[in-house]
Design a protein around this motif. Structure first.
Motif, mmCIF file in Angstrom:
data_model
loop_
_atom_site.group_PDB
_atom_site.id
_atom_site.type_symbol
_atom_site.label_atom_id
_atom_site.label_comp_id
_atom_site.label_asym_id
_atom_site.label_seq_id
_atom_site.Cartn_x
_atom_site.Cartn_y
_atom_site.Cartn_z
ATOM 1 N N VAL A 163 0.874 -1.168 0.000
ATOM 2 C CA VAL A 163 0.000 0.000 0.000
ATOM 3 C C VAL A 163 0.910 1.216 0.000
ATOM 4 C CG1 VAL A 163 -1.775 1.268 1.264
ATOM 5 C CG2 VAL A 163 -1.784 -1.211 1.298
ATOM 6 N N GLY A 164 0.602 2.200 -0.826
ATOM 7 C CA GLY A 164 1.476 3.354 -0.886
ATOM 8 C C GLY A 164 0.832 4.567 -1.504
ATOM 9 N N VAL A 165 1.623 5.621 -1.533
ATOM 10 C CA VAL A 165 1.185 6.875 -2.135
ATOM 11 C C VAL A 165 2.359 7.462 -2.914
ATOM 12 C CG1 VAL A 165 1.754 8.248 -0.064
ATOM 13 C CG2 VAL A 165 0.086 9.102 -1.706
ATOM 14 N N ASN A 166 2.068 7.978 -4.090
ATOM 15 C CA ASN A 166 3.052 8.684 -4.911
ATOM 16 C C ASN A 166 2.650 10.150 -4.975
ATOM 17 O OD1 ASN A 166 4.329 6.263 -5.572
ATOM 18 N ND2 ASN A 166 3.056 5.973 -7.371
ATOM 19 N N TRP A 167 3.631 11.036 -4.911
ATOM 20 C CA TRP A 167 3.377 12.464 -5.044
ATOM 21 C C TRP A 167 4.321 13.004 -6.106
ATOM 22 C CZ3 TRP A 167 6.072 16.796 -2.184
ATOM 23 C CH2 TRP A 167 5.525 18.028 -2.521
ATOM 24 N N TYR A 168 3.739 13.490 -7.192
ATOM 25 C CA TYR A 168 4.512 14.079 -8.283
ATOM 26 C C TYR A 168 4.493 15.587 -8.104
ATOM 27 C CZ TYR A 168 3.814 9.490 -10.327
ATOM 28 O OH TYR A 168 3.794 8.136 -10.552
ATOM 29 N N TRP A 169 5.629 16.144 -7.650
ATOM 30 C CA TRP A 169 5.704 17.576 -7.392
ATOM 31 C C TRP A 169 5.708 18.357 -8.704
ATOM 32 C CZ3 TRP A 169 10.425 20.879 -6.220
ATOM 33 C CH2 TRP A 169 10.044 22.106 -5.696
ATOM 34 N N ASN A 170 6.401 17.830 -9.694
ATOM 35 C CA ASN A 170 6.386 18.412 -11.040
ATOM 36 C C ASN A 170 6.667 17.284 -12.038
ATOM 37 O OD1 ASN A 170 9.187 17.999 -11.054
ATOM 38 N ND2 ASN A 170 9.610 20.086 -10.387
ATOM 39 N N ASP A 171 6.978 17.638 -13.262
ATOM 40 C CA ASP A 171 7.214 16.619 -14.294
ATOM 41 C C ASP A 171 8.456 15.772 -14.039
ATOM 42 O OD1 ASP A 171 5.013 17.534 -15.579
ATOM 43 O OD2 ASP A 171 6.089 18.636 -17.124
#
Length: 79
Positions: A52-60
């Protein structure tokens, strides 16, 4: 591209969030133990992993991620 809710013309905003999960299962047939390839008293015949996880894309170009991984094995397993 990451979601930019505050200003469409500039790269501002909270970035893009992505929730992820996966369950994987491996089961070895009884033929492995019956034909002498493995000893059933020492080795397990099944394994399951849960992620189980989370990804956070701050920019490209920049990504942060956090995951929890749990593995479970069938009986018997000697520690």
């Amino acid at each position: 591209r990451p979601f930019v809710p505050l200003d469409r013309n500039e790269a501002r905003g909270p970035g893009a969030w992505e929730l992820v999960s996966r369950v994987s299962r491996l089961r070895v047939g009884e033929q492995m133990f019956a034909n002498g390839f493995a000893d059933p008293d020492l080795w397990s015949n099944s394994a399951t992993t849960t992620e189980v996880g989370v990804n956070w894309y701050w920019n490209d170009y920049l990504k942060f991620y956090a995951f929890w991984l749990h593995g479970a094995f069938g009986d018997p397993v000697q520690f």
